[in-house]
Design an enzyme around this catalytic site. Structure first.
Site, PDB file in Angstrom:
ATOM      1  N   GLY A  15       0.820  -1.210   0.000  1.00 51.98           N
ATOM      2  CA  GLY A  15       0.000   0.000   0.000  1.00 51.98           C
ATOM      3  C   GLY A  15       0.853   1.260   0.000  1.00 51.98           C
ATOM      4  O   GLY A  15       2.084   1.196   0.065  1.00 51.98           O
ATOM      5  N   ARG A 102      -6.337   2.784  18.684  1.00 54.92           N
ATOM      6  CA  ARG A 102      -5.749   4.018  19.228  1.00 54.92           C
ATOM      7  C   ARG A 102      -6.321   4.456  20.572  1.00 54.92           C
ATOM      8  O   ARG A 102      -5.603   5.002  21.403  1.00 54.92           O
ATOM      9  CB  ARG A 102      -5.922   5.158  18.222  1.00 54.92           C
ATOM     10  CG  ARG A 102      -5.081   4.983  16.985  1.00 54.92           C
ATOM     11  CD  ARG A 102      -5.332   6.126  16.020  1.00 54.92           C
ATOM     12  NE  ARG A 102      -4.660   5.880  14.761  1.00 54.92           N
ATOM     13  CZ  ARG A 102      -5.113   6.328  13.586  1.00 54.92           C
ATOM     14  NH1 ARG A 102      -6.221   7.051  13.534  1.00 54.92           N
ATOM     15  NH2 ARG A 102      -4.445   6.068  12.482  1.00 54.92           N
ATOM     16  N   CYS A 133      -2.764  10.783  11.004  1.00 56.17           N
ATOM     17  CA  CYS A 133      -1.801  11.701  10.370  1.00 56.17           C
ATOM     18  C   CYS A 133      -2.023  13.171  10.752  1.00 56.17           C
ATOM     19  O   CYS A 133      -1.074  13.897  11.053  1.00 56.17           O
ATOM     20  CB  CYS A 133      -1.847  11.553   8.851  1.00 56.17           C
ATOM     21  SG  CYS A 133      -3.482  11.170   8.211  1.00 56.17           S
ATOM     22  N   SER A 163      -3.726  11.100  -0.764  1.00 58.04           N
ATOM     23  CA  SER A 163      -2.918   9.905  -0.487  1.00 58.04           C
ATOM     24  C   SER A 163      -3.263   9.279   0.854  1.00 58.04           C
ATOM     25  O   SER A 163      -2.990   8.094   1.063  1.00 58.04           O
ATOM     26  CB  SER A 163      -1.422  10.227  -0.546  1.00 58.04           C
ATOM     27  OG  SER A 163      -1.130  11.325   0.288  1.00 58.04           O
ATOM     28  N   HIS A 246      -0.598  17.027   4.229  1.00 61.82           N
ATOM     29  CA  HIS A 246      -1.748  17.694   4.825  1.00 61.82           C
ATOM     30  C   HIS A 246      -1.308  19.082   5.326  1.00 61.82           C
ATOM     31  O   HIS A 246      -0.223  19.219   5.897  1.00 61.82           O
ATOM     32  CB  HIS A 246      -2.266  16.922   6.049  1.00 61.82           C
ATOM     33  CG  HIS A 246      -2.863  15.581   5.751  1.00 61.82           C
ATOM     34  ND1 HIS A 246      -3.126  15.117   4.480  1.00 61.82           N
ATOM     35  CD2 HIS A 246      -3.255  14.591   6.603  1.00 61.82           C
ATOM     36  CE1 HIS A 246      -3.668  13.903   4.562  1.00 61.82           C
ATOM     37  NE2 HIS A 246      -3.747  13.558   5.831  1.00 61.82           N
TER      38      HIS A 246
HETATM   39  O1  25A Z   1      -8.862   1.330   8.628  1.00 59.31           O
HETATM   40  P1  25A Z   1      -8.093   2.582   8.446  1.00 59.31           P
HETATM   41  O2  25A Z   1      -7.118   2.808   9.546  1.00 59.31           O
HETATM   42  O3  25A Z   1      -9.002   3.766   8.289  1.00 59.31           O
HETATM   43  O4  25A Z   1      -7.221   2.451   7.087  1.00 59.31           O
HETATM   44  C1  25A Z   1      -7.768   2.240   5.772  1.00 59.31           C
HETATM   45  C2  25A Z   1      -6.734   2.358   4.679  1.00 59.31           C
HETATM   46  O5  25A Z   1      -6.180   3.684   4.764  1.00 59.31           O
HETATM   47  C3  25A Z   1      -4.804   3.615   4.435  1.00 59.31           C
HETATM   48  C4  25A Z   1      -4.396   2.223   4.046  1.00 59.31           C
HETATM   49  O6  25A Z   1      -4.537   2.080   2.608  1.00 59.31           O
HETATM   50  C5  25A Z   1      -5.489   1.439   4.752  1.00 59.31           C
HETATM   51  O7  25A Z   1      -5.700   0.213   4.111  1.00 59.31           O
HETATM   52  N1  25A Z   1      -4.203   4.165   5.630  1.00 59.31           N
HETATM   53  C6  25A Z   1      -4.289   3.783   6.909  1.00 59.31           C
HETATM   54  N2  25A Z   1      -3.686   4.617   7.718  1.00 59.31           N
HETATM   55  C7  25A Z   1      -3.199   5.601   6.932  1.00 59.31           C
HETATM   56  C8  25A Z   1      -2.466   6.794   7.163  1.00 59.31           C
HETATM   57  N3  25A Z   1      -2.112   7.188   8.395  1.00 59.31           N
HETATM   58  C9  25A Z   1      -3.514   5.287   5.606  1.00 59.31           C
HETATM   59  N4  25A Z   1      -3.168   6.039   4.603  1.00 59.31           N
HETATM   60  C10 25A Z   1      -2.454   7.145   4.879  1.00 59.31           C
HETATM   61  N5  25A Z   1      -2.122   7.532   6.098  1.00 59.31           N
HETATM   62  P2  25A Z   1      -3.339   1.760   1.593  1.00 59.31           P
HETATM   63  O8  25A Z   1      -3.902   1.681   0.229  1.00 59.31           O
HETATM   64  O9  25A Z   1      -2.183   2.619   1.813  1.00 59.31           O
HETATM   65  O10 25A Z   1      -2.840   0.301   2.039  1.00 59.31           O
HETATM   66  C11 25A Z   1      -3.553  -0.810   1.805  1.00 59.31           C
HETATM   67  C12 25A Z   1      -2.577  -1.984   2.116  1.00 59.31           C
HETATM   68  O11 25A Z   1      -3.223  -2.895   2.945  1.00 59.31           O
HETATM   69  C13 25A Z   1      -3.149  -4.198   2.327  1.00 59.31           C
HETATM   70  N6  25A Z   1      -4.293  -5.010   2.708  1.00 59.31           N
HETATM   71  C14 25A Z   1      -5.588  -4.728   2.562  1.00 59.31           C
HETATM   72  N7  25A Z   1      -6.340  -5.715   3.033  1.00 59.31           N
HETATM   73  C15 25A Z   1      -5.489  -6.665   3.474  1.00 59.31           C
HETATM   74  C16 25A Z   1      -4.177  -6.207   3.286  1.00 59.31           C
HETATM   75  N8  25A Z   1      -3.126  -6.929   3.601  1.00 59.31           N
HETATM   76  C17 25A Z   1      -3.345  -8.144   4.162  1.00 59.31           C
HETATM   77  N9  25A Z   1      -4.560  -8.647   4.401  1.00 59.31           N
HETATM   78  C18 25A Z   1      -5.659  -7.945   4.071  1.00 59.31           C
HETATM   79  N10 25A Z   1      -6.878  -8.451   4.311  1.00 59.31           N
HETATM   80  C19 25A Z   1      -3.143  -3.905   0.876  1.00 59.31           C
HETATM   81  O12 25A Z   1      -2.567  -4.917   0.135  1.00 59.31           O
HETATM   82  C20 25A Z   1      -2.249  -2.681   0.848  1.00 59.31           C
HETATM   83  O13 25A Z   1      -0.902  -3.111   0.886  1.00 59.31           O
HETATM   84  P3  25A Z   1      -3.328  -5.470  -1.186  1.00 59.31           P
HETATM   85  O14 25A Z   1      -2.540  -6.658  -1.620  1.00 59.31           O
HETATM   86  O15 25A Z   1      -4.773  -5.662  -0.876  1.00 59.31           O
HETATM   87  O16 25A Z   1      -3.266  -4.381  -2.245  1.00 59.31           O
HETATM   88  C21 25A Z   1      -2.147  -4.300  -3.048  1.00 59.31           C
HETATM   89  C22 25A Z   1      -2.457  -3.394  -4.216  1.00 59.31           C
HETATM   90  O17 25A Z   1      -3.812  -3.560  -4.631  1.00 59.31           O
HETATM   91  C23 25A Z   1      -4.490  -2.311  -4.648  1.00 59.31           C
HETATM   92  N11 25A Z   1      -5.867  -2.577  -4.213  1.00 59.31           N
HETATM   93  C24 25A Z   1      -6.346  -2.428  -2.976  1.00 59.31           C
HETATM   94  N12 25A Z   1      -7.632  -2.747  -2.924  1.00 59.31           N
HETATM   95  C25 25A Z   1      -7.969  -3.165  -4.182  1.00 59.31           C
HETATM   96  C26 25A Z   1      -6.842  -3.058  -4.999  1.00 59.31           C
HETATM   97  N13 25A Z   1      -6.871  -3.392  -6.297  1.00 59.31           N
HETATM   98  C27 25A Z   1      -8.012  -3.843  -6.784  1.00 59.31           C
HETATM   99  N14 25A Z   1      -9.154  -3.956  -6.064  1.00 59.31           N
HETATM  100  C28 25A Z   1      -9.147  -3.645  -4.766  1.00 59.31           C
HETATM  101  N15 25A Z   1     -10.299  -3.768  -4.028  1.00 59.31           N
HETATM  102  C29 25A Z   1      -3.723  -1.449  -3.725  1.00 59.31           C
HETATM  103  O18 25A Z   1      -3.825  -0.092  -4.125  1.00 59.31           O
HETATM  104  C30 25A Z   1      -2.329  -1.944  -3.824  1.00 59.31           C
HETATM  105  O19 25A Z   1      -1.650  -1.283  -4.890  1.00 59.31           O
HETATM  106  O1  L14 Z   2      -7.188   7.151  10.758  1.00 59.41           O
HETATM  107  O2  L14 Z   2      -8.629   9.032   4.238  1.00 59.41           O
HETATM  108  O3  L14 Z   2      -5.148   6.958  10.106  1.00 59.41           O
HETATM  109  O4  L14 Z   2      -7.087  10.527   4.634  1.00 59.41           O
HETATM  110  C1  L14 Z   2      -5.816   8.390   7.907  1.00 59.41           C
HETATM  111  C2  L14 Z   2      -6.092   8.787   6.519  1.00 59.41           C
HETATM  112  C3  L14 Z   2      -8.115   7.379   8.104  1.00 59.41           C
HETATM  113  C4  L14 Z   2      -8.384   7.832   6.681  1.00 59.41           C
HETATM  114  C5  L14 Z   2      -6.336   7.130   9.860  1.00 59.41           C
HETATM  115  C6  L14 Z   2      -7.769   9.535   4.956  1.00 59.41           C
HETATM  116  C7  L14 Z   2      -6.677   7.305   8.411  1.00 59.41           C
HETATM  117  C8  L14 Z   2      -7.538   8.982   6.319  1.00 59.41           C
END
Ligand code: 25A
Ligand code: L14
Length: 340
Positions: A15, A102, A133, A163, A246
């Protein structure tokens, strides 16, 4: 203090944040014995570069954590909910970037420049949470002010990059922008409205009190990190068509008087902060400058003319670096050095 090297796993390695975590671990010379990159089945088999080697991405399963000592998660709340305790039970210490844990009183919520001592609490559940963030960059900038003058109230409005939502949102802004300037129809999949050439006062879900979950994270996490529930916080979080970093308009009311000059003086020596504040020469923090750096940029520092003890400032940081990956790796560094 230890000089040990560690077996480290990155969960969500493919990701936007996971990728940056891998870069950070390399750049900052983290004491690594072995790495393991985990993601969903979708990404298994891909290879990611780490310190010159190609490392295969493995599917995350219950057995992934054998021998792992530190596991850094950024795969969303659902994955953390399911797998963080699996990792902790198998002996790893988890640094989790999701919002899942958290506010758990038995899980420390840490910004190393502000409350590194809280890391000691990792022993309760084997998990340390990385804050949101927008909260991280705000508390890095407010910490010196809080220590010197106390804080009664914070009023903040954010201007958040796409992002934060991950790679799919980066693609959506790019595709919509390209379509619009070519007068072509566009899709919207990630956000409920067009993000290109727009501003959405909506990040994460709406809650019953009229605030969004992102706004309430800023309220609750700020108090937890400062260990002070008396701090009033109100936030409006806004998505803007920016790829990385941000920006935040932060208004703070202090308990004791403090001048803008003193705030500037404190911020000049504050860890993790870079003062960028020379408006006469059009110098102030900007998203395009913060992107790619670990520092939190602070400028437009001025006295709030509407109240007795008020300061206004503009705070900008790379949401993927300091807002997520760098902060998580910094937590892991303190953990490795001081506690393991
Ligand atoms: O729940 P939260 O905390 O609100 O977080 C939600 C999402 O926000 C991002 C992060 O997304 C997270 O999944 N995030 C969280 N905190 C953040 C922050 N502080 C934040 N972003 C910024 N600041 P992300 O896109 O950065 O990362 C996603 C990663 O998680 C892996 N993943 C998802 N489900 C998983 C898993 N890994 C293991 N087991 C699971 N069940 C995901 O891996 C990615 O590494 P991936 O293999 O699923 O995806 C790899 C590529 O595929 C793309 N993709 C994602 N979803 C789909 C997809 N392609 C097609 N269809 C989809 N549905 C991804 O873009 C990636 O390139
Ligand atoms: O809680 O969409 O860390 O910008 C941070 C990025 C939730 C989503 C978190 C976004 C995420 C958020």
């Amino acid at each position: 203090m230890s000089d040990r090297k560690f077996n480290v796993a990155v969960v969500g390695a493919t990701g936007a944040v996971g990728n940056q975590m891998i870069t950070c671990l390399g750049e900052r010379n983290f004491p690594i014995k072995s790495v393991k990159f985990l993601a969903s089945a979708r990404s298994a088999g891909r290879e990611l570069r780490f310190r010159g080697d190609l490392v295969p991405v493995e599917e995350l399963t219950e057995k992934s954590f054998e021998g792992v000592e530190i596991a850094i998660f950024s795969a969303g709340g659902g994955t953390s909910e399911k797998f963080a305790s699996v990792a902790a039970k198998s002996g790893a210490v988890v640094v989790d970037n999701s919002s899942q844990w958290r506010m758990d009183p038995d899980i420390p919520l840490v910004v190393p420049e502000v409350n590194p001592h809280a890391i000691a609490g990792y022993t309760k559940k084997g998990i340390i949470a990385n804050p949101n963030c927008s909260t991280i960059q705000m508390v890095v900038a407010l910490n010196p002010i809080y220590r010197e003058a106390g804080i009664r109230r914070i009023v903040v409005a954010t201007y958040q990059a796409v992002s934060g939502t991950g790679k799919k949102a980066i693609d959506e802004l790019f595709d919509q922008t390209r379509s619009m300037i070519n007068f072509l129809p566009f899709d919207k999949k990630v956000y409920p409205h067009r993000i290109a050439f727009n501003a959405l006062p909506h990040i994460d879900k709406f809650e019953n009190n009229g605030y969004t979950k992102e706004e309430m994270k800023m309220v609750k996490e700020t108090r937890k990190i400062f260990e002070d529930d008396s701090i009033g916080v109100t936030a409006t979080t806004v998505r803007v068509p920016v790829f990385y970093s941000h920006s935040e308009a932060v208004n703070v009311e202090t308990l004791k008087p403090i001048s803008a000059e003193r705030v500037r003086e404190l911020l000049l020596v504050a860890p993790g902060v870079k003062v960028v504040d020379d408006p006469a020469n059009d110098v102030y923090p900007m998203a395009i400058d913060a992107a790619g750096q670990d520092a939190t940029l602070v400028g437009r520092i001025r006295k709030d003319i509407s109240i007795e003890n008020g300061i206004d400032m503009w705070v900008v940081a790379d949401n993927i670096r300091k807002g997520a990956a760098t902060n998580a790796v910094q937590i892991a560094e303190v953990l490795a050095k001081e506690y393991l």
